[in-house]
Design a protein around this motif. Structure first.
Motif, PDB file in Angstrom:
ATOM      1  N   CYS A   1      11.941 -85.850   0.756  1.00 47.18           N
ATOM      2  CA  CYS A   1      12.743 -84.792   1.379  1.00 47.18           C
ATOM      3  C   CYS A   1      12.169 -84.381   2.735  1.00 47.18           C
ATOM      4  CB  CYS A   1      12.818 -83.586   0.449  1.00 47.18           C
ATOM      5  SG  CYS A   1      13.621 -83.889  -1.118  1.00 47.18           S
ATOM      6  N   PRO A   2      12.212 -85.242   3.731  1.00 47.18           N
ATOM      7  CA  PRO A   2      11.518 -84.965   4.994  1.00 47.18           C
ATOM      8  C   PRO A   2      11.975 -83.705   5.708  1.00 47.18           C
ATOM      9  CG  PRO A   2      13.000 -86.838   5.202  1.00 47.18           C
ATOM     10  CD  PRO A   2      12.908 -86.534   3.756  1.00 47.18           C
ATOM     11  N   VAL A   3      13.245 -83.333   5.571  1.00 46.28           N
ATOM     12  CA  VAL A   3      13.716 -82.109   6.217  1.00 46.28           C
ATOM     13  C   VAL A   3      13.443 -80.905   5.334  1.00 46.28           C
ATOM     14  CG1 VAL A   3      15.707 -80.899   7.170  1.00 46.28           C
ATOM     15  CG2 VAL A   3      15.464 -83.360   7.524  1.00 46.28           C
ATOM     16  N   SER A   4      13.808 -80.997   4.066  1.00 43.31           N
ATOM     17  CA  SER A   4      13.616 -79.868   3.147  1.00 43.31           C
ATOM     18  C   SER A   4      12.152 -79.472   3.038  1.00 43.31           C
ATOM     19  CB  SER A   4      14.153 -80.228   1.748  1.00 43.31           C
ATOM     20  OG  SER A   4      15.523 -80.547   1.801  1.00 43.31           O
ATOM     21  N   ALA A   5      11.268 -80.463   3.105  1.00 42.80           N
ATOM     22  CA  ALA A   5       9.840 -80.173   2.966  1.00 42.80           C
ATOM     23  C   ALA A   5       9.300 -79.333   4.108  1.00 42.80           C
ATOM     24  CB  ALA A   5       9.055 -81.481   2.859  1.00 42.80           C
ATOM     25  N   LYS A   6      10.050 -79.221   5.203  1.00 43.24           N
ATOM     26  CA  LYS A   6       9.607 -78.374   6.316  1.00 43.24           C
ATOM     27  C   LYS A   6       9.718 -76.888   5.966  1.00 43.24           C
ATOM     28  CE  LYS A   6       9.283 -81.977   9.092  1.00 43.24           C
ATOM     29  NZ  LYS A   6       7.993 -82.477   9.587  1.00 43.24           N
ATOM     30  N   PHE A   7      10.662 -76.567   5.075  1.00 40.87           N
ATOM     31  CA  PHE A   7      10.943 -75.170   4.770  1.00 40.87           C
ATOM     32  C   PHE A   7      10.393 -74.861   3.380  1.00 40.87           C
ATOM     33  CE2 PHE A   7      14.300 -76.995   7.428  1.00 40.87           C
ATOM     34  CZ  PHE A   7      13.989 -76.320   8.599  1.00 40.87           C
ATOM     35  N   THR A   8       9.121 -74.530   3.363  1.00 41.16           N
ATOM     36  CA  THR A   8       8.381 -74.353   2.122  1.00 41.16           C
ATOM     37  C   THR A   8       8.694 -73.014   1.477  1.00 41.16           C
ATOM     38  OG1 THR A   8       6.518 -73.340   3.285  1.00 41.16           O
ATOM     39  CG2 THR A   8       6.515 -75.738   3.077  1.00 41.16           C
ATOM     40  N   ALA A   9       8.100 -72.810   0.296  1.00 41.79           N
ATOM     41  CA  ALA A   9       8.255 -71.540  -0.404  1.00 41.79           C
ATOM     42  C   ALA A   9       7.721 -70.390   0.431  1.00 41.79           C
ATOM     43  CB  ALA A   9       7.525 -71.608  -1.750  1.00 41.79           C
ATOM     44  N   GLU A  10       6.651 -70.635   1.187  1.00 37.21           N
ATOM     45  CA  GLU A  10       6.101 -69.591   2.051  1.00 37.21           C
ATOM     46  C   GLU A  10       7.095 -69.194   3.128  1.00 37.21           C
ATOM     47  OE1 GLU A  10       2.888 -67.878   2.136  1.00 37.21           O
ATOM     48  OE2 GLU A  10       3.305 -68.467   0.074  1.00 37.21           O
ATOM     49  N   TRP A  11       7.816 -70.174   3.657  1.00 35.55           N
ATOM     50  CA  TRP A  11       8.816 -69.871   4.681  1.00 35.55           C
ATOM     51  C   TRP A  11       9.972 -69.075   4.076  1.00 35.55           C
ATOM     52  CZ3 TRP A  11      13.992 -71.240   5.228  1.00 35.55           C
ATOM     53  CH2 TRP A  11      14.561 -70.949   6.471  1.00 35.55           C
ATOM     54  N   ILE A  12      10.411 -69.446   2.887  1.00 31.00           N
ATOM     55  CA  ILE A  12      11.524 -68.753   2.232  1.00 31.00           C
ATOM     56  C   ILE A  12      11.161 -67.297   1.954  1.00 31.00           C
ATOM     57  CG2 ILE A  12      12.927 -68.638   0.132  1.00 31.00           C
ATOM     58  CD1 ILE A  12      13.789 -70.865   1.934  1.00 31.00           C
ATOM     59  N   SER A  13       9.903 -67.048   1.612  1.00 29.67           N
ATOM     60  CA  SER A  13       9.474 -65.684   1.288  1.00 29.67           C
ATOM     61  C   SER A  13       9.156 -64.865   2.526  1.00 29.67           C
ATOM     62  CB  SER A  13       8.241 -65.723   0.372  1.00 29.67           C
ATOM     63  OG  SER A  13       7.138 -66.299   1.056  1.00 29.67           O
ATOM     64  N   GLY A  14       9.242 -65.483   3.701  1.00 25.46           N
ATOM     65  CA  GLY A  14       8.977 -64.765   4.943  1.00 25.46           C
ATOM     66  C   GLY A  14       7.514 -64.651   5.288  1.00 25.46           C
ATOM     67  N   ASN A  15       6.650 -65.426   4.616  1.00 27.49           N
ATOM     68  CA  ASN A  15       5.203 -65.314   4.837  1.00 27.49           C
ATOM     69  C   ASN A  15       4.621 -66.436   5.679  1.00 27.49           C
ATOM     70  OD1 ASN A  15       4.971 -62.972   3.237  1.00 27.49           O
ATOM     71  ND2 ASN A  15       4.934 -64.216   1.365  1.00 27.49           N
ATOM     72  N   ASP A  16       5.465 -67.362   6.129  1.00 26.20           N
ATOM     73  CA  ASP A  16       4.954 -68.502   6.897  1.00 26.20           C
ATOM     74  C   ASP A  16       4.938 -68.147   8.373  1.00 26.20           C
ATOM     75  OD1 ASP A  16       4.160 -70.879   7.904  1.00 26.20           O
ATOM     76  OD2 ASP A  16       5.788 -72.080   7.072  1.00 26.20           O
ATOM     77  N   SER A  17       3.831 -67.565   8.809  1.00 28.27           N
ATOM     78  CA  SER A  17       3.719 -67.153  10.211  1.00 28.27           C
ATOM     79  C   SER A  17       3.450 -68.331  11.133  1.00 28.27           C
ATOM     80  CB  SER A  17       2.588 -66.123  10.360  1.00 28.27           C
ATOM     81  OG  SER A  17       1.352 -66.683   9.917  1.00 28.27           O
TER      82      SER A  17
END
Length: 848
Positions: free
Chosen positions: A649-665
């Motif tokens: 999942c080369p594209v989906s893997a860019k948007f991790t759980a941390e990004w979804i939770s708003g914590n991926d600074s």
């Protein structure tokens, strides 16, 4: 900072204008232009500027990109507009040596002139009230730019001089702003966002990656003077409006297709949230200018509302009403287009916000939202009331979450903006845009929003079931490289799914109401936030699915169950020992990709190759399976160890759980990331028609990995924000099946199959390899090596297919019965209806 194309036309215009000013000033300075002739203070005594030295992560990124050694500018100088022409005249007059105007300067200058003149014409044709002072200021700047071009034309290349001389006048050119004026009078031009004006494409999408630069030896950072006037503010807002309209149209397109069953919920939600985040970046570029005007963005939007309304034939009396409630409900569509509905509702929310109180409203206070009703038959006031119910009830959900529910697994752009509102009681235009998207999506989805919620519930519940089944299955079956801490993480995962499923927001609201002696109305339904916001519901589904996919791949790699069983299945098929196919395994191998399963990317055909590639996948030498070396297996593993599945999942893997939770600074849109996304999405064909959208893979496997034939090296053509949103939804949707596939279920079926193969082959395995061929059950994959080795004849050189034929008898259950389609049945229940098309044999193709 975002690439300029993703930041909108205004940012590109500013960079164009600043680069024109920088080239003029630095070139004239290098030619000896007297500083005392400048209208602004001398560039030899520039304004103080904060240090530009990069720190932390930015410094690391710059170093990695090879830009760390670029000498920073030491000071800042603002080039006055009235200095543009004298600087150009001085440069043009130099003869010893003469100055050649770079092609990129001419092209950039032409873009700025086209944009400014197009806006002036739009103002005239839109029917806006004449503003002599504003028009004069706007025309003055355009005149200065045109005079600069005329002065420098003799110093341009022959081609650029001719091109600038032949540049069509605004009256004969369909500019960006003509398109904007027309679009503002319609509801997004029927969602036709694939055909923006040619001028927009030519002038502000393809070209502005390269701009003229100041002379390298000049340490001054030059920027152009910013005109300060209402006219300039409306110019900036019009640029922003045009960009936001395209994003808004793209989001409408995404959810129309999701409603009609063409786009996955998780993919639609993530692509939408990214599009809204990009819109926020555009708004933040223009916001400082908006804040100069009385009333800020709200005041400017009201001004634009009047301009658009006047163009559409409404009178001032129709648009500006007397009385305490002076909102023009009869012009609802117009106020909706100008974002005034969302703005007004958010201002009302801010007014009722108290520091120590939750904004709980009595159920039915504004009425009850009926998503099944026909919105097209509602009056403007009724539509506004429906929006008010949605936003006020969502506002309660958001503030309760922000103040009372910690560590929530999802944070979209609306929640992000609400956090700012909760702290400052200030309504930002970026939050207004995000909330407007909530309204738009509900208007499109209507009762379908509840169906999307049900999809989320069904799929997250299935994930919880698969996790529990895995833990129960492995309760007494352990392996060294799967520590107990991993199982604890899975249990935490289950608890979080259950916690979200219990609706902690509803629990808090109920508790507060009971403490106040207010009965909890049965109409205050659970999961209101998920039902009213398909974006949040989809992002939660995406995060849960992403984490389950990550767990499933980790489990498959730790146990080797799927990959090694796939090797035996392939060997049996290549030797024609089984009839038919195993659909679940075929789908699994297709999703994982050839390079993940077969070393060298090609399926082995001969039994010898099957054995060799199995050994490479397992990370051992063929000698590990000989009876003579049986006790020294540990020393025969390769240095690399077993090859696991990766690069999924080369594209989906860019948007991790941390990004979804708003914590991926650390998340940033790098050119490399965008290149990967665009390469992945080029594997997809979209066909729009009466039946919606069709997505098809091109000349690559189902699993492209972003490395297919369409991957281009070198320079990336940076997309606009709405084009990136389109590429994202297509790529994410295409990967959604791989993300949702039940790998843990497939792991259990493969392990059960290996158990059956072991039981069937045990007598012969004992005979050939002694009773010690298998010491513990977690070594089950080793029996595949014994089977393939015996069939290939490596041990003693004599081929013995008895084990292979015995295994074939076990595998026939998977190829001849519905047992081989369990995972596909699960996928169908989740909404993924999968079918296979048989490939034509080469001989058949040749005969044709």
């Amino acid at each position: 900072m975002l690439p300029s194309q993703l930041s909108g036309v205004y940012r590109q215009y500013k960079e164009d204008t600043d680069s024109v000013a920088a080239w003029l000033a630095s070139t004239a300075k290098s030619c000896g232009y007297p500083a005392d002739l400048l209208a602004s203070p001398s560039w030899d005594a520039p304004q103080a500027k904060k240090s530009t030295r990069l720190k932390g992560k930015q410094r690391k990124q710059a170093k990695a990109s090879g830009k760390a050694n670029t000498a920073p500018k030491t000071s800042k100088y603002i080039v006055a507009i009235k200095d543009f022409l004298p600087l150009a005249d001085f440069i043009a007059g130099r003869t010893n040596p003469s100055v050649t105007v770079p092609t990129v300067f001419s092209q950039t200058l032409n873009r700025v002139i086209t944009l400014r003149t197009g806006y002036g014409q739009m103002r005239t044709e839109s029917g806006a009230e004449p503003d002599a002072e504003g028009d004069e200021k706007h025309g003055y700047f355009v005149g200065v730019l045109q005079a600069v071009r005329d002065a420098l034309r003799p110093r341009m290349t022959t081609e650029e001089a001719a091109a600038s001389a032949d540049k069509p006048s605004p009256s004969s050119n369909a500019s960006t702003f003509q398109a904007t004026a027309e679009d503002l009078g319609n509801k997004f031009a029927a969602l036709n966002v694939d055909d923006p004006s040619q001028a927009f494409i030519d002038d502000f999408t393809s070209a502005p990656v390269e701009r003229p630069k100041a002379q390298e030896q000049d340490p001054v950072d030059y920027t152009a003077e910013e005109p300060v006037s209402l006219e300039e503010l409306l110019f900036s807002m019009t640029l922003l409006f045009n960009d936001l309209m395209k994003i808004r149209s793209r989001i409408d397109w995404i959810w129309s297709n999701h409603r009609d069953g063409f786009f996955d919920l998780g993919a639609a939600a993530v692509a939408t949230n990214i599009a809204i985040a990009l819109a926020r970046g555009m708004i933040e570029e223009v916001e400082p200018i908006l804040n100069r005007y009385e009333g800020g963005a709200y005041g400017v939007l009201n001004k634009l509302f009047l301009i658009i309304g006047h163009r559409k034939g409404y009178t001032l009396e129709q648009m500006v009403l007397d009385g305490p409630d002076n909102f023009p409900y009869d012009l609802y569509e117009l106020t909706d287009e100008a974002y005034l509905v969302a703005y007004r509702l958010l201002l009302s929310c801010a007014d009722v916000l108290q520091p120590n109180q939750l904004p709980l409203i009595k159920e039915g206070m504004f009425g009850h939202y009926d998503a099944k009703s026909d919105r097209t038959k509602k009056s403007g006031r009724e539509k506004f009331l429906e929006d008010q119910i949605l936003i006020m009830e969502l506002f309660t959900e958001f503030i309760t979450l922000i103040r009372c529910v910690a560590s929530y697994p999802v944070e979209d752009e609306v929640i992000r903006g609400m956090r700012v509102l909760e702290k400052t009681k200030t309504v930002s235009f970026s939050l207004v845009f995000a909330v407007q998207m909530v309204l738009d999506i509900n208007h499109i989805m209507r009762d379908g929003a509840r169906s999307s919620f049900n999809i989320m519930v069904q799929q997250t519940s299935a994930i919880e079931t698969h996790l529990k089944s895995y833990l129960e299955y492995h309760k007494n079956l352990r392996i060294d490289n799967w520590p107990a801490s991993n199982d604890m993480a899975l249990k935490d995962f289950i608890r979080r799914i259950q916690w979200v499923g219990s609706d902690p927001i509803h629990k808090v609201k109920s508790k507060v109401m009971k403490s106040m002696g207010v009965p909890v109305s049965p109409q205050m339904e659970l999961h209101r936030m998920f039902i009213y916001s398909p974006v949040i519901a989809g992002m939660y589904l995406y995060r849960t699915r992403y984490e389950m996919w990550d767990c499933g791949i980790a489990i498959a790699n730790a146990w080797g169950s799927i990959a090694y069983t796939g090797h035996l299945y392939n060997a049996l098929r290549q030797q024609n020992l089984i009839q038919g196919t195993w659909p679940d395994m075929d789908l699994t191998l297709s999703l994982l990709g050839e390079s993940n399963v077969w070393v060298g990317d090609e399926r082995p055909v001969s039994i010898g190759d099957c054995f060799q590639k199995f050994c490479l996948q397992m990370g051992v030498t063929a000698s590990a399976f000989t009876t003579k070396r049986r006790k020294n297996i540990g020393s025969l593993h390769s240095r690399a160890g077993p090859r696991g599945f990766k690069d999924g999942c080369p594209v989906s893997a860019k948007f991790t759980a941390e990004w979804i939770s708003g914590n991926d600074s650390d998340f940033s849109w790098t050119p490399e990331m965008i290149k990967d996304i665009l390469a992945r999405s080029r594997f997809i064909v979209e066909e729009s028609g009466e039946n919606g959208v069709t997505i098809t893979a091109l000349d690559t496997p189902v699993k492209g990995k972003g490395k297919g034939k369409s991957q281009q090296k070198g320079k990336v053509d940076m997309p606009t924000a709405d084009a990136l949103a389109k590429a994202l939804i297509l790529a994410l949707h295409f990967e959604s099946m791989e993300m949702a596939f039940p790998y843990t279920l497939m792991h259990r079926w493969c392990w059960n199959l290996l158990r059956q193969v072991k039981n069937e082959c045990d007598p012969l395995l004992r005979q050939l390899y002694t009773p010690s061929y298998l010491e513990r059950e977690n070594q089950l994959p080793w029996i595949i090596g014994y089977i393939l080795m015996a069939a290939s004849g490596i041990d003693g050189g004599v081929q013995d297919e008895r084990l292979l034929k015995a295994a074939a008898g076990v595998f026939s259950v998977m190829t001849e019965t519905e047992a081989g389609m369990v995972s596909m049945v699960v996928m169908k229940k989740l909404g993924f209806d999968i079918g296979f098309e048989a490939e034509a044999e080469e001989s058949d193709a040749e005969e044709e």
